[in-house]
Write a protein that holds these residues in place. Structure first.
Motif, short mmCIF file in Angstrom:
data_model
loop_
_atom_site.label_atom_id
_atom_site.label_comp_id
_atom_site.label_asym_id
_atom_site.label_seq_id
_atom_site.Cartn_x
_atom_site.Cartn_y
_atom_site.Cartn_z
N GLU A 202 0.82 -1.21 0.00
CA GLU A 202 0.00 0.00 0.00
C GLU A 202 0.86 1.26 0.00
OE1 GLU A 202 -3.12 0.24 -0.49
OE2 GLU A 202 -3.77 -1.85 -0.25
N LYS A 203 1.98 1.21 0.71
CA LYS A 203 2.92 2.34 0.70
C LYS A 203 3.46 2.54 -0.72
CE LYS A 203 7.30 3.97 2.60
NZ LYS A 203 8.45 3.66 3.50
N PHE A 204 3.83 1.44 -1.36
CA PHE A 204 4.32 1.50 -2.73
C PHE A 204 3.26 2.09 -3.65
CE2 PHE A 204 4.73 -0.75 -6.88
CZ PHE A 204 5.97 -0.25 -7.27
N LYS A 205 2.04 1.61 -3.52
CA LYS A 205 0.94 2.09 -4.36
C LYS A 205 0.71 3.59 -4.18
CE LYS A 205 -4.11 1.46 -4.88
NZ LYS A 205 -4.24 1.08 -6.30
N THR A 206 0.68 4.04 -2.93
CA THR A 206 0.45 5.46 -2.65
C THR A 206 1.49 6.35 -3.32
OG1 THR A 206 -0.61 4.99 -0.52
CG2 THR A 206 0.31 7.20 -0.82
N GLU A 207 2.75 5.94 -3.22
CA GLU A 207 3.83 6.78 -3.75
C GLU A 207 3.89 6.77 -5.27
OE1 GLU A 207 5.62 8.93 -1.98
OE2 GLU A 207 4.34 8.29 -0.33
N VAL A 208 3.69 5.62 -5.89
CA VAL A 208 3.80 5.59 -7.36
C VAL A 208 2.59 6.25 -8.02
CG1 VAL A 208 5.29 3.55 -7.35
CG2 VAL A 208 2.82 3.26 -7.66
N GLU A 209 1.45 6.20 -7.35
CA GLU A 209 0.27 6.84 -7.95
C GLU A 209 0.38 8.37 -7.87
OE1 GLU A 209 -3.33 4.92 -6.61
OE2 GLU A 209 -3.05 3.37 -8.14
#
Length: 228
Positions: A202-209
């Motif tokens: 979820e951290k990865f998703k938040t940052e790449v989006e």
């Protein structure tokens, strides 16, 4: 064309041109993340990024069962051929046009030793795969740390990137990789299979989006149409 995540780093690309089925890193039998009850279709090609057991997986058994051709680096293909597999050897930077599409091997910073009993057999250079089929480009990074060469990988519709750390990129480095590659869609992989590669997708998703890149956190067994 459909893309199904099978847990860890195993990815199935099925119904290419309505008839070809390709699997990448077929870690099935001992994969704790493999979706229970999932049945593979008849496979035409098996792509293996490197020689570790959680990536070679069931390549030998599946190649023999379906008569599928294994695509991997030259040394790994030599080993798999000795086990009875039909193979097509390649190397990093190499391109070949198969009946299902174009395949290019990309650099990966990792190891590739094949463990057989108390021996470690040289498994050649690890790699990732750039696959172009049905006018779409899929990038499977394999096991790798962050590498400058990722800046050269462009035009990717769907990227599978490891985020689990320890053996591969962690979330922070995978975010930088997304900045370099700028895929339309990214899927995190190679995390949470075991505690040593725990990561927060979820951290990865938040940052790449925040970069305008769509992130899909796929559960093992989930399928996406490529690319809707």
């Amino acid at each position: 064309m459909k893309v199904t995540f099978l847990g860890h780093a195993a990815v199935l690309i099925s119904e290419i041109e309505g008839k070809y089925n390709v699997i990448i890193d077929p870690f099935i039998t001992d994969n704790p993340a493999y979706p229970k009850g999932f049945e593979l279709p008849k496979l035409d090609y098996i792509l293996v990024t490197h020689g570790h057991g959680d990536h070679v997986g069931d390549a030998v058994e599946l190649s023999k069962k379906y008569g599928a051709t294994v695509i991997a680096n030259f040394e790994l293909c030599n080993y798999l051929q000795s086990k009875g597999c039909k193979v097509h050897p390649m190397h990093v930077g190499g391109v070949y046009y198969f009946e299902f599409g174009k395949v290019k091997l990309t650099p990966a910073i990792h190891g590739s030793g094949i463990h057989e009993g108390d021996k470690v057999i040289y498994g050649g250079n690890p790699c990732g795969f750039l696959i172009k089929a049905e006018s779409k480009t899929i990038y499977h990074a394999g096991d790798t740390g962050l590498t400058k060469e990722m800046e050269l990988i462009k035009g990717v519709d769907l990227a599978f990137l490891p985020i689990g750390g320890n053996f591969v990129m962690d979330v922070e480095d995978a975010i930088v990789a997304v900045e370099m590659i700028k895929p339309k869609v990214v899927v995190p992989m190679h995390y949470n299979t075991w505690d040593i590669i725990k990561a927060d997708p979820e951290k990865f998703k938040t940052e790449v989006e925040k970069m305008g890149v769509k992130c899909i956190i796929m559960k093992p067994g989930e399928t996406i149409e490529c690319m809707q």
